[in-house]
Write an enzyme that holds these catalytic residues in place. Structure first.
Site, short mmCIF file in Angstrom:
data_model
loop_
_atom_site.label_atom_id
_atom_site.label_comp_id
_atom_site.label_asym_id
_atom_site.label_seq_id
_atom_site.Cartn_x
_atom_site.Cartn_y
_atom_site.Cartn_z
N CYS A 2 0.82 -1.21 0.00
CA CYS A 2 0.00 0.00 0.00
C CYS A 2 0.86 1.27 0.00
O CYS A 2 2.00 1.26 0.43
CB CYS A 2 -0.87 0.03 1.24
SG CYS A 2 -1.81 -1.46 1.48
N ARG A 27 5.02 0.25 -5.84
CA ARG A 27 4.91 -0.64 -4.69
C ARG A 27 3.94 -1.79 -4.95
O ARG A 27 3.90 -2.76 -4.19
CB ARG A 27 4.44 0.15 -3.47
CG ARG A 27 5.41 1.23 -3.05
CD ARG A 27 4.76 2.24 -2.14
NE ARG A 27 4.52 1.72 -0.81
CZ ARG A 27 5.34 1.86 0.22
NH1 ARG A 27 6.47 2.48 0.05
NH2 ARG A 27 5.04 1.39 1.40
N TRP A 75 -2.91 -2.67 -1.55
CA TRP A 75 -2.48 -4.00 -1.97
C TRP A 75 -3.13 -4.95 -0.98
O TRP A 75 -2.81 -4.95 0.21
CB TRP A 75 -0.95 -4.08 -1.91
CG TRP A 75 -0.45 -5.37 -2.42
CD1 TRP A 75 -0.20 -5.71 -3.71
CD2 TRP A 75 -0.14 -6.52 -1.63
NE1 TRP A 75 0.24 -7.01 -3.78
CE2 TRP A 75 0.28 -7.52 -2.52
CE3 TRP A 75 -0.19 -6.80 -0.27
CZ2 TRP A 75 0.66 -8.79 -2.09
CZ3 TRP A 75 0.19 -8.06 0.16
CH2 TRP A 75 0.60 -9.03 -0.75
N ASN A 99 -1.64 1.89 5.95
CA ASN A 99 -0.71 0.87 5.45
C ASN A 99 -0.36 -0.02 6.62
O ASN A 99 -0.17 0.48 7.73
CB ASN A 99 0.62 1.49 5.02
CG ASN A 99 0.50 2.23 3.73
OD1 ASN A 99 -0.56 2.25 3.13
ND2 ASN A 99 1.58 2.86 3.32
N GLY A 100 -0.17 -1.29 6.36
CA GLY A 100 0.25 -2.20 7.42
C GLY A 100 -0.86 -3.19 7.74
O GLY A 100 -1.77 -3.39 6.94
N GLU A 479 25.62 -16.86 -6.91
CA GLU A 479 25.09 -15.49 -6.89
C GLU A 479 26.19 -14.48 -6.59
O GLU A 479 26.25 -13.42 -7.21
CB GLU A 479 23.94 -15.41 -5.87
CG GLU A 479 23.34 -14.03 -5.67
CD GLU A 479 22.78 -13.38 -6.94
OE1 GLU A 479 22.68 -14.04 -7.98
OE2 GLU A 479 22.49 -12.17 -6.86
N LYS A 483 27.21 -11.49 -9.10
CA LYS A 483 27.22 -10.07 -8.69
C LYS A 483 28.55 -9.45 -9.06
O LYS A 483 28.61 -8.37 -9.62
CB LYS A 483 27.04 -9.92 -7.17
CG LYS A 483 25.68 -10.01 -6.56
CD LYS A 483 24.67 -9.00 -6.97
CE LYS A 483 24.06 -9.25 -8.28
NZ LYS A 483 22.98 -10.14 -8.48
N GLU A 486 29.19 -9.20 -13.04
CA GLU A 486 28.37 -8.28 -13.85
C GLU A 486 28.69 -6.80 -13.59
O GLU A 486 28.51 -5.99 -14.48
CB GLU A 486 26.88 -8.57 -13.74
CG GLU A 486 26.23 -8.38 -12.41
CD GLU A 486 24.75 -8.74 -12.41
OE1 GLU A 486 24.08 -8.64 -13.45
OE2 GLU A 486 24.25 -9.12 -11.34
N HIS A 502 37.87 -31.85 -8.81
CA HIS A 502 37.55 -32.56 -10.06
C HIS A 502 37.92 -31.73 -11.28
O HIS A 502 37.39 -31.95 -12.36
CB HIS A 502 36.07 -32.95 -10.07
CG HIS A 502 35.72 -33.87 -8.95
ND1 HIS A 502 36.09 -35.19 -8.93
CD2 HIS A 502 35.08 -33.64 -7.77
CE1 HIS A 502 35.67 -35.75 -7.79
NE2 HIS A 502 35.06 -34.81 -7.08
N LYS A 598 18.15 -4.09 -17.42
CA LYS A 598 17.45 -4.50 -16.20
C LYS A 598 16.40 -5.56 -16.51
O LYS A 598 16.20 -6.49 -15.75
CB LYS A 598 16.80 -3.26 -15.55
CG LYS A 598 16.10 -3.54 -14.23
CD LYS A 598 17.08 -3.93 -13.15
CE LYS A 598 16.43 -4.37 -11.86
NZ LYS A 598 17.30 -5.22 -11.05
O1 M6R Z 1 13.64 -9.95 -13.84
P1 M6R Z 1 14.21 -11.33 -13.68
O2 M6R Z 1 14.40 -11.72 -12.27
O3 M6R Z 1 13.42 -12.36 -14.43
O4 M6R Z 1 15.64 -11.24 -14.36
C1 M6R Z 1 16.45 -12.36 -14.49
C2 M6R Z 1 17.87 -11.94 -14.79
O5 M6R Z 1 17.93 -11.23 -15.98
C3 M6R Z 1 18.46 -11.08 -13.67
O6 M6R Z 1 18.39 -11.72 -12.43
C4 M6R Z 1 19.94 -10.76 -13.98
O7 M6R Z 1 20.71 -11.93 -13.90
C5 M6R Z 1 20.46 -9.68 -13.02
N1 M6R Z 1 21.26 -8.76 -13.75
C6 M6R Z 1 21.28 -10.23 -11.92
O8 M6R Z 1 21.82 -9.26 -11.09
#
Ligand code: M6R
Length: 603
Positions: A2, A27, A75, A99-100, A479, A483, A486, A502, A598
């Site tokens: 909300c 949101r 929401w 909200n809440g 992950e 991070k 990228e 291995h 993104k």
């Molecule tokens: O929007 P999504 O979670 O579906 O996106 C998936 C990937 O494109 C996204 O997680 C990408 O790997 C990011 N850049 C990771 O930081």
């Protein structure tokens, strides 16, 4: 989640309220509404769906002169997204937005119904306006009535209330949910759930503390704590630069989003985790009937959340769970069974491969569930059921808070499945206890960030990074590596620690950096010997652990916890900050790394 906005003044009330709601759209919401009191009139408008539906309803409404107004995007938590359940809620002569979650609303409602109040919605919020009117009759003083009402509420709230009994006043209260008051030289006063709606309107803002309440009218802002003590508001200038304001003083959106994780994860948990179990309102019990296995499909960071989620689902519920990269799944001619629940995970809800995988599963007759951050996205619209992650808008291309909230939803979902199948009460209570500790543990400590910042200068070169972990820490290693690569453009791989011998260990030398995730609560001795093997071959070791580790070249100590998921979330924070600091030192645009977008809407 909300969103709230409010206004006192003589400029265009309607315009501020509607534009303010639009700023809060990210949101996620399913209905919207506003109420306005001016000299002439008291009016309320509500609409299900998008804000444009509300705009349509108010197109002939032109309030003028001095007035007060409150508006809300809802929401749904209690009751379906209908006009009756949309805010503002009406008593006889007052309106409230909230909200809440009011946890004790059922008791309050019963009490008020007995006293003759008639409820028209299924929401927890409606109790607030009835309580207020009830106490107003008794006390004959609007603020005392409001204060007494607030003192009866249990749970989280940000509340705005307007009433014909004090038509120039907005009453407010805050506990757990954000609420900001802004003002300017034109004697206008504004309220909002975040800075965004206030930029360009308020010149100064004050961020209310929990358990405060008060009232505002022209030229008067009165704030009190719960004991009734008057609090002098601490107003700070608000920048007029939207982008700067949105970054909130951080160098990059990614940094801000890392710092936001503690708060947004509380929203993920809100209403879903109770002391005696978990609840997922979005799922009706029959939905999972006949399900014998789970297939998770996603890309990138969301795939890593999926891999981690599969460990949780199998460990807690004993339901087999398999995870696939969406782009692989689509073309492998997979064998699918209608006894499998198909789960997709996506921050944006628009990732082309994930969306197509979801459509394939639907065509094959599977039940589908989306774990997603963006309401009304293509994936949300396509899936049978969605669990929203409630991370708020994520701007940094490198996903951080979206990952944290995906992990939390998956953990809650795993527990939900376990509950359905019957879980040992001690295990359930240990899991819940751990979940409730996560928001606090995600608060970034200045000392930790400073240490990582200093350490980062030693990791700007070399011929590669291996992030290693075992069990659920293996996907976290993946992950961490993603991070770093990228945003720093350095080569990094995630590996299961037991797999190094291995093949990959052939790369070990002082210029190979090993980032070792070494939780105390899960296979500590095993990972320790894997790291020792790498150290013996001269790889440079950065160990992240609650346990001191003598042979590490560098060491980041995390808190000692008694649940491996608490270690998981804390290590997640460390690998995110490490990637951020290395990339900043390398002079990269952390928020918009080269070659990346993104939202990946092409396959
Ligand atoms: O929007 P999504 O979670 O579906 O996106 C998936 C990937 O494109 C996204 O997680 C990408 O790997 C990011 N850049 C990771 O930081």
């Amino acid at each position: 989640m909300c969103g709230i906005v409010g206004y006192i003044g003589s400029n265009d009330i309607k315009e501020f309220l509607i534009e303010g709601l639009k700023e809060l759209e990210y949101r996620g919401y399913d209905s919207a509404g506003m109420a306005v009191i001016t000299d002439e009139d008291m009016r309320v408008f509500k609409a299900v769906g998008k804000i444009r539906n509300l705009e349509e309803k108010i197109k002939d409404f032109s309030p003028s002169g001095e007035g007060v107004g409150i508006a809300h995007t809802r929401w749904a938590t209690h009751g379906k997204p209908t006009e009756l359940n949309a805010h503002p809620h009406l008593g006889e002569f007052s309106y409230v937005v909230h909200n809440g979650i009011i946890e004790n609303y059922k008791e309050l409602k019963k009490e008020l119904e007995k006293a003759g109040h008639r409820f028209v919605s299924q929401t927890d919020t409606e109790t607030v306006v009835h309580l207020f009117e009830h106490y107003l009759k008794e006390l004959n003083d609007p603020f005392r009535a409001f204060d007494k009402s607030v003192s009866r509420l249990e749970g989280a709230y940000a509340i705005l209330l307007i009433t014909k009994a004090a038509p120039d006043t907005v009453f407010f209260a805050k506990n757990g949910s954000p609420l900001i008051i802004g003002k300017n030289e034109k004697e206008e006063i504004f309220f909002a759930s975040s800075d965004a709606p206030l930029i360009g309107h308020a010149s100064e803002v004050t961020y209310l503390e929990d358990k405060t309440r008060g009232y505002c009218k022209k030229e008067q802002i009165s704030i009190f704590d719960e004991s009734g003590k008057n609090i002098k508001p601490d107003f700070k200038p608000l920048t007029a630069d939207k982008e700067l304001a949105q970054k909130g003083g951080f160098r990059f959106f990614m940094e801000k989003e890392i710092y936001e994780q503690s708060r947004v994860i509380s929203e993920t948990i809100m209403g879903r985790v109770k002391s005696d179990g978990v609840e997922l309102e979005e799922l009706n019990r029959e939905f999972l009937d006949g399900i014998e296995s789970i297939k998770i499909c996603a890309c990138g960071t969301s795939y890593h959340a999926g891999l981690s989620g599969a460990y949780l689902i199998e460990r807690l519920s004993r339901i087999p769970a398999h995870v696939e990269i969406a782009s692989e799944f689509r073309y492998k001619d997979p064998v699918l069974s209608d006894k499998t629940l198909f789960v997709v995970i996506s921050q944006s809800g628009e990732t082309a491969d994930t969306l197509e995988a979801l459509k394939m599963a639907k065509r094959s007759g599977l039940k589908t569930l989306a774990i997603c951050n963006v309401d009304n996205s293509s994936i949300v619209r396509e899936a049978d059921i969605t669990l929203l992650t409630r991370a708020g808008i994520e701007k940094g291309v490198a996903s951080t808070k979206a990952f944290a909230t995906q992990m939390m939803v998956l953990w809650i979902f795993a527990l939900y499945l376990a509950q359905k199948r019957g879980i040992n009460p001690q295990t359930l209570s240990k899991e819940i206890d751990a979940i409730l500790h996560i928001p606090k543990l995600l608060q970034v400590k200045a000392g930790l960030h400073e240490k990582i910042k200093r350490l980062s200068k030693r990791y700007l070169h070399g011929h590669g990074f291996f992030f290693i972990g075992r069990d659920i820490f293996y996907p976290l290693a993946l992950e961490g590596a993603l991070k770093l690569k990228e945003i720093s453009y350095l080569h990094a791989e995630g590996y299961p620690a037991g797999e190094m011998k291995h093949g990959p260990i052939a790369l070990a030398d002082p210029e190979l950096f090993t980032i070792a995730l070494m939780p105390k609560n899960l296979l500590y001795e095993k990972i320790k010997s894997n790291v020792e093997e790498l150290s013996a071959r001269d790889s440079t070791i950065l160990a992240i652990s609650p346990e001191p580790f003598e042979i590490a070249d560098d060491f980041i100590k995390i808190e000692s916890h008694d649940h491996y998921m608490m270690e998981y979330f804390e290590m997640m924070l460390v690998v995110q900050l490490l990637a951020l600091e290395i990339a900043i030192r390398l002079g990269n645009d952390v928020d918009m790394p080269r070659n990346l977008a993104k939202s990946v809407t092409v396959e």
